[in-house]
Write a protein that holds these residues in place. Sequence first.
Motif, mmCIF file in Angstrom:
data_model
loop_
_atom_site.group_PDB
_atom_site.id
_atom_site.type_symbol
_atom_site.label_atom_id
_atom_site.label_comp_id
_atom_site.label_asym_id
_atom_site.label_seq_id
_atom_site.Cartn_x
_atom_site.Cartn_y
_atom_site.Cartn_z
ATOM 1 N N LEU A 21 0.912 -1.060 0.102
ATOM 2 C CA LEU A 21 -0.152 -0.088 0.002
ATOM 3 C C LEU A 21 0.868 1.308 -0.072
ATOM 4 O O LEU A 21 0.503 2.282 -0.507
ATOM 5 C CB LEU A 21 -0.779 -0.031 1.242
ATOM 6 C CG LEU A 21 -1.901 -1.198 1.229
ATOM 7 C CD1 LEU A 21 -2.741 -1.124 2.343
ATOM 8 C CD2 LEU A 21 -2.936 -1.176 -0.015
ATOM 9 N N LEU A 22 1.886 1.202 0.739
ATOM 10 C CA LEU A 22 2.761 2.268 0.781
ATOM 11 C C LEU A 22 3.405 2.558 -0.549
ATOM 12 O O LEU A 22 3.571 3.740 -0.978
ATOM 13 C CB LEU A 22 3.880 2.022 1.829
ATOM 14 C CG LEU A 22 5.018 3.243 1.941
ATOM 15 C CD1 LEU A 22 4.278 4.390 2.477
ATOM 16 C CD2 LEU A 22 6.042 2.771 2.983
ATOM 17 N N SER A 23 3.960 1.471 -1.189
ATOM 18 C CA SER A 23 4.474 1.792 -2.300
ATOM 19 C C SER A 23 3.529 2.061 -3.630
ATOM 20 O O SER A 23 3.782 2.949 -4.536
ATOM 21 C CB SER A 23 5.167 0.449 -3.138
ATOM 22 O OG SER A 23 4.130 -0.625 -3.200
ATOM 23 N N MET A 24 2.266 2.147 -3.427
ATOM 24 C CA MET A 24 1.122 2.518 -4.104
ATOM 25 C C MET A 24 0.837 3.862 -4.031
ATOM 26 O O MET A 24 -0.098 4.289 -4.690
ATOM 27 C CB MET A 24 0.009 1.496 -4.254
ATOM 28 C CG MET A 24 0.195 0.187 -4.821
ATOM 29 S SD MET A 24 -1.228 -1.098 -4.471
ATOM 30 C CE MET A 24 -2.605 -0.023 -5.497
ATOM 31 N N LEU A 25 1.149 4.487 -2.730
ATOM 32 C CA LEU A 25 0.643 5.698 -2.309
ATOM 33 C C LEU A 25 0.978 6.711 -3.515
ATOM 34 O O LEU A 25 0.004 7.673 -3.813
ATOM 35 C CB LEU A 25 1.240 6.157 -1.084
ATOM 36 C CG LEU A 25 0.693 7.302 -0.513
ATOM 37 C CD1 LEU A 25 -0.846 7.249 -0.027
ATOM 38 C CD2 LEU A 25 1.547 7.641 0.882
ATOM 39 N N GLY A 184 2.628 12.040 -12.970
ATOM 40 C CA GLY A 184 2.505 10.287 -13.165
ATOM 41 C C GLY A 184 4.123 10.207 -13.600
ATOM 42 O O GLY A 184 4.304 8.975 -12.863
ATOM 43 N N LEU A 185 4.933 10.528 -14.058
ATOM 44 C CA LEU A 185 6.346 10.167 -14.391
ATOM 45 C C LEU A 185 7.035 10.061 -13.024
ATOM 46 O O LEU A 185 7.932 9.384 -12.858
ATOM 47 C CB LEU A 185 7.067 11.321 -15.162
ATOM 48 C CG LEU A 185 6.385 11.025 -16.863
ATOM 49 C CD1 LEU A 185 7.105 12.136 -17.754
ATOM 50 C CD2 LEU A 185 6.490 9.482 -17.348
ATOM 51 N N LEU A 186 6.745 11.073 -12.227
ATOM 52 C CA LEU A 186 7.279 11.104 -10.655
ATOM 53 C C LEU A 186 6.862 10.148 -9.809
ATOM 54 O O LEU A 186 7.608 9.522 -9.045
ATOM 55 C CB LEU A 186 7.162 12.695 -10.169
ATOM 56 C CG LEU A 186 8.046 13.795 -11.072
ATOM 57 C CD1 LEU A 186 7.631 14.974 -10.152
ATOM 58 C CD2 LEU A 186 9.443 13.595 -11.054
ATOM 59 N N ALA A 187 5.521 9.720 -10.048
ATOM 60 C CA ALA A 187 4.910 9.101 -9.159
ATOM 61 C C ALA A 187 5.349 7.438 -9.452
ATOM 62 O O ALA A 187 5.603 6.807 -8.400
ATOM 63 C CB ALA A 187 3.364 8.864 -9.172
ATOM 64 N N LEU A 188 5.732 7.060 -10.747
ATOM 65 C CA LEU A 188 6.149 5.779 -10.943
ATOM 66 C C LEU A 188 7.440 5.292 -10.323
ATOM 67 O O LEU A 188 7.600 4.643 -9.661
ATOM 68 C CB LEU A 188 6.104 5.542 -12.516
ATOM 69 C CG LEU A 188 6.120 4.111 -13.095
ATOM 70 C CD1 LEU A 188 5.032 3.483 -12.424
ATOM 71 C CD2 LEU A 188 6.268 4.327 -14.529
ATOM 72 N N PRO A 189 8.459 6.337 -10.591
ATOM 73 C CA PRO A 189 9.943 5.696 -9.988
ATOM 74 C C PRO A 189 9.595 5.742 -8.354
ATOM 75 O O PRO A 189 10.263 5.247 -7.792
ATOM 76 C CB PRO A 189 10.710 6.818 -10.663
ATOM 77 C CG PRO A 189 9.742 8.128 -11.132
ATOM 78 C CD PRO A 189 8.448 7.549 -11.450
ATOM 79 N N LEU A 194 9.817 3.298 -3.236
ATOM 80 C CA LEU A 194 9.238 2.905 -2.255
ATOM 81 C C LEU A 194 9.063 1.253 -2.110
ATOM 82 O O LEU A 194 9.513 0.659 -0.866
ATOM 83 C CB LEU A 194 7.890 3.367 -1.863
ATOM 84 C CG LEU A 194 8.052 5.117 -1.549
ATOM 85 C CD1 LEU A 194 6.790 5.762 -1.612
ATOM 86 C CD2 LEU A 194 8.741 5.326 -0.233
ATOM 87 N N LEU A 195 8.772 0.760 -3.133
ATOM 88 C CA LEU A 195 8.697 -0.696 -2.982
ATOM 89 C C LEU A 195 9.982 -1.524 -2.853
ATOM 90 O O LEU A 195 9.923 -2.276 -1.923
ATOM 91 C CB LEU A 195 8.062 -1.014 -4.465
ATOM 92 C CG LEU A 195 7.847 -2.696 -4.783
ATOM 93 C CD1 LEU A 195 6.865 -2.944 -3.604
ATOM 94 C CD2 LEU A 195 7.277 -3.117 -5.960
ATOM 95 N N GLY A 196 10.802 -0.964 -3.539
ATOM 96 C CA GLY A 196 12.356 -1.540 -3.279
ATOM 97 C C GLY A 196 12.909 -1.258 -2.053
ATOM 98 O O GLY A 196 13.305 -2.147 -1.292
ATOM 99 N N ALA A 197 12.795 -0.054 -1.497
ATOM 100 C CA ALA A 197 13.152 0.024 -0.069
ATOM 101 C C ALA A 197 11.991 -0.833 0.947
ATOM 102 O O ALA A 197 12.809 -1.288 1.953
ATOM 103 C CB ALA A 197 12.924 1.537 0.429
#
Length: 491
Positions: A21-25, A184-189, A194-197
């Motif tokens: 959920l955090l990575s999808m935020l 959108g371009l900033l949100a994707l990376p 966040l997902l990696g961390a």
Amino acid sequence: MKPILYSKKLSLTQQWIGTTLLSMLPLIIAVTYATWEMSSQARAQKRLVMEQARISQLSATIQELSKDIERSARQHQLLQEVSLLKILKIKKNQLSDSLSEVKVLLPSLANNDVLQEINNHSEEIILISQRSNANRGQHLENLYSTLKNDSDTLHGQLRSAVQDNLDRAEDELNNVLWRVLITGLLALPASFLLLGASTIIVTRSISRLSLAIHDLGNGKWDKAIGINGPSDLVELGHRLEWMRTQLLSVEQQKAQFTQHITHELKSPLAAIIDAQGILADQIPGRVNNQQMAVLKILRNQADNLQELIQQLLNFNTISQGIAANDEEIDLHNLCKKLIARYRNLLSDASIQINYSGHDGLVTGNAQLIEMILSNLLSNAIHFCRPSGSVCVSWGVREIDNRGQAILNSNTTGSFWWLQVSDDGPGIDNDERDAIFQPFYQGRNKRHGALKGSGIGLAIVKACAEQANANLSLNSIKNKGSKFTLCFPDNG
């Protein structure tokens, strides 16, 4: 069993859900922002379309009312009827209302001179139409022409204003689209970051747990196991720690038992050897040849048994670790001593044992080097073919740390090497790793009546690891084996 301490931390499943959920935020924020911007833009576009349509309608109405005023004024001028004057005033009021609405819809035209002139000219047409002056006809014609020109001019200005509003709306829409795209371009990376961390944080505990299990499997039981992270992994870490303490306790008890039983065996064995020596020296009385042969067999078997007991003691000692104590070692004297010891155990006196090497001293742990050389010699002697030969050699910086010869003997290095070779049956490829495992018995059978313990090469490997030496094996089927060790030169 040690009581399990339940942590108040989240479980692994809960942490995975939380990190997901955090990575999808960032994506959720980007989608929400895009939805809000597009909704606001849709409302603005709808309002703009309605306003521009109304402005276009007002522009046409003003032109039409200007014509109606001219028409009504001409009719009144011709017929002089009061009703026509009333119609003229109504048209004038409608024109004034339309002009006022234009000012509201287009604040930029609030102080426009054309609007004021249209209103003034229409008012002047009514005033002149009410007079009975003979010269009013020419004056009215001039006013009709001016009113028509002003209404045409206003029509053009309103059309330009509508186009300007549409252009500004298009620019604003493009800006919104760019902002949405950039978001959108900033949100994707950001989501991937966040997902990696989050994944690293969650899997760190799993990695520590995997390492702890690996250490348990490799017999590394001295280091306590402490797992931080999800509650279920913490609980599993407590259970592994309990298992570690149990294994460590069993290993310590096994080491103590081995040490105790071997020492207990050495005492009666020493008595047997002493008794055999007394009988062989014929102190109690004369012994015939047959009895002497039996005594010789007894002594050989007692010596073999003593060697096995010593190997068990060495294995137990090396398992517990030997303190690092480097000193200078004379390999010539060490080889001479060990060969003299094993010469008495040789069932085949025709086996040749040769040794040669660097004249100087080498540096290392004397106890470890002696155990390595002793076990390699014992292994080579017991597997050497009848009338074969065993060779011990050593040198300084003349082969590399993989056991391969260096052609240039002047090559500098920081190690010395030790090599023991035989011309026995060799070792199969599928057994090259297994022979270094404790108590493993290979396919090839050793010479002699006494079966080997299977721990000689395990002792060699353990000693090599403690001495930071590189152990390699080169073996050819039916031609023999060659064990090479490269030691760091700490001198």
